[in-house]
Design a protein around this motif. Structure first.
Motif, short mmCIF file in Angstrom:
data_model
loop_
_atom_site.label_atom_id
_atom_site.label_comp_id
_atom_site.label_asym_id
_atom_site.label_seq_id
_atom_site.Cartn_x
_atom_site.Cartn_y
_atom_site.Cartn_z
N GLY A 65 53.79 34.41 34.83
CA GLY A 65 53.10 35.07 35.93
C GLY A 65 52.34 34.07 36.78
O GLY A 65 52.27 32.88 36.46
N PRO A 66 51.73 34.55 37.86
CA PRO A 66 51.00 33.66 38.76
C PRO A 66 49.72 33.11 38.12
O PRO A 66 49.09 33.76 37.30
N TRP A 67 49.39 31.89 38.49
CA TRP A 67 48.18 31.22 38.03
C TRP A 67 48.12 31.17 36.50
O TRP A 67 47.17 31.60 35.88
N GLN A 68 49.19 30.64 35.94
CA GLN A 68 49.27 30.50 34.48
C GLN A 68 48.40 29.32 34.04
O GLN A 68 48.46 28.23 34.63
N LEU A 69 47.62 29.52 32.98
CA LEU A 69 46.76 28.48 32.42
C LEU A 69 47.29 28.04 31.07
O LEU A 69 47.54 28.86 30.19
N LEU A 163 41.71 38.55 40.67
CA LEU A 163 43.11 38.81 40.39
C LEU A 163 43.32 39.11 38.91
O LEU A 163 42.83 38.37 38.05
N ALA A 164 44.01 40.19 38.61
CA ALA A 164 44.29 40.56 37.22
C ALA A 164 45.49 39.76 36.70
O ALA A 164 46.30 39.24 37.46
N GLY A 165 45.59 39.66 35.37
CA GLY A 165 46.75 39.05 34.75
C GLY A 165 46.67 37.55 34.57
O GLY A 165 47.65 36.91 34.21
N THR A 166 45.49 36.97 34.81
CA THR A 166 45.30 35.54 34.60
C THR A 166 43.90 35.31 34.05
O THR A 166 42.96 35.99 34.45
N PRO A 167 43.74 34.35 33.14
CA PRO A 167 42.40 34.06 32.61
C PRO A 167 41.53 33.31 33.62
O PRO A 167 40.32 33.17 33.42
N LEU A 168 42.15 32.81 34.69
CA LEU A 168 41.38 32.12 35.72
C LEU A 168 40.66 33.14 36.60
O LEU A 168 41.15 34.24 36.83
N ASN A 169 39.49 32.75 37.09
CA ASN A 169 38.70 33.65 37.94
C ASN A 169 39.14 33.52 39.39
O ASN A 169 38.40 33.05 40.26
#
Length: 384
Positions: A65-69, A163-169
């Motif tokens: 997904g987008p903005w994967q960490l 944004l939901a679905g990423t651990p990044l803020n």
């Protein structure tokens, strides 16, 4: 040794502190003229292979997904599998490992050492970024190699949609108020909570000098416990002189105001607050790294007379205060002669002549033994 900055561009430091620090962003063109990056992208990637180094990868278009960490340590295969664009490698606390990076902190000592968090370095492939976001801390963003377009938005807080679905803020909505293209030597200062988004224009390296500040929640929770220690049980809420109540079930505004005033009185313990604050602000960010060097200089009594020195572990922190004379090291408050505390926090070094000046520090199980045994004092690392 780096020299303390007296100006940010053409601006004197005192003007910056008065008008910008923690108040509004500032772009400084050619803050460091002819700047050369202290680390190559390859060396930064090499650090990210090490288990002891905190590192992260951010992929704007990740497989999940987008903005994967992704969190390190990484492998060479991880880097070989990365796409050509839209990813960023971030390595924390590079100043703990490379003296050239640690030296950058000297420029910023117009701000107290105990406010400094660490020096993070990021490498971004073309179009790489960590998305539109905000931080809770002050940061100087120094462009080291390549170019990065910074967009700065309004001041925001935790109520802003993310944004939901990423651990990044990642902010789900971002509207830029300023745009700046930074080249090597340019620097952008951002106070806490200003939204921003940096996008690489071609591969680039950015150095982030960040500053720490405890949250109100931490202050209230930890400090209350510290202050409460030693308060007698007889010290309680009092309401002498209160007028007869009009409603016995009501907690009225006067009672609350009376409690607030009493809380202020209970907090009049400057020495306890100083000890707590000094300990909190010198806690090591990576105490496990400090502990790895425990007792590595246990033979200091034999080595210092031969010309060796003890130095503060690059992963350690220190500060001092006057009243009472206290040295704060790695979260501990240690009573020492004020002259020694002032000298050590300035040089971060102990020589044999210091033992002659302060013999009480070298007794068995004394200050030096204690700091050596926990890894705070070590022999100078090869890179420092």
């Amino acid at each position: 040794m780096a020299s303390l900055l007296t100006h940010l561009g053409d601006m004197p430091i005192d003007i910056f502190m008065r008008d910008y620090w923690q108040q509004k962003p500032l772009l400084i063109r050619s803050a460091f003229a002819d700047f050369k990056s202290p680390i190559s992208p390859e060396a930064l990637a090499g650090m990210a292979l090490e288990e002891r180094v905190e590192s992260r990868l951010v992929l704007e278009h990740g497989e999940n997904g987008p903005w994967q960490l992704r969190s390190g340590p990484f492998t060479e295969a991880d880097f070989l599998s990365l796409p050509r664009t839209h990813w960023t490698l971030l390595v924390q606390a590079v100043d703990q490992w490379l003296s050239e990076v640690a030296e950058l902190k000297e420029y910023f000592r117009f701000i107290p050492d105990w406010r400094l968090d660490d020096v993070m370095i990021s490498y971004a492939a073309d179009q790489g970024s960590v998305g539109p976001h905000y931080d809770h801390y002050d940061v100087f963003l120094l462009q080291a190699e390549g170019k990065r377009l910074w967009q700065q938005g309004p001041k925001v807080n935790e109520t802003e949609p993310q944004l939901a679905g990423t651990p990044l803020n990642i902010l789900s909505a971002f509207e830029a108020e300023n745009h700046w293209l930074l080249e090597p030597g340019d620097m952008l200062y951002l106070p806490p909570q200003y939204s921003h988004w940096g996008i690489a224009e071609g591969p680039c390296t950015t150095i982030s000098i960040g500053f720490r500040a405890p949250s109100a929640a931490v202050i209230l929770e930890d400090l209350a416990s510290e202050i409460a220690t030693g308060l007698p049980d007889s010290m309680r809420y009092t309401d002498a002189g209160a007028e007869p109540t009009g409603n016995p079930a009501e907690i009225d505004a006067l009672s609350v105001a009376r409690l607030q005033k009493q809380l202020g009185h209970w907090l009049q313990q400057p020495e306890k607050i100083t000890r707590w604050f000094g300990a909190v602000m010198t806690e090591a960010k990576y105490p496990d790294i400090v502990a790895l060097d425990a007792d590595s200089a246990a033979d200091w009594r034999q080595q210092l007379p031969r010309g060796l020195s003890l130095v503060l572990n690059p992963a350690s922190r220190c500060a001092f205060c006057h009243q009472p004379a206290t040295l704060f090291v790695d979260g501990e408050a240690l009573p020492v002669p004020l002259a020694f505390a002032r000298q050590f926090t300035a040089s971060r070094t102990i020589l044999w002549r210091d033992i002659d000046d302060y013999p009480q520090l070298s007794i068995a199980d004394g200050l030096i033994d204690q700091l050596v045994s926990q890894g705070t004092l070590i022999y100078p690392p090869e890179d420092f």
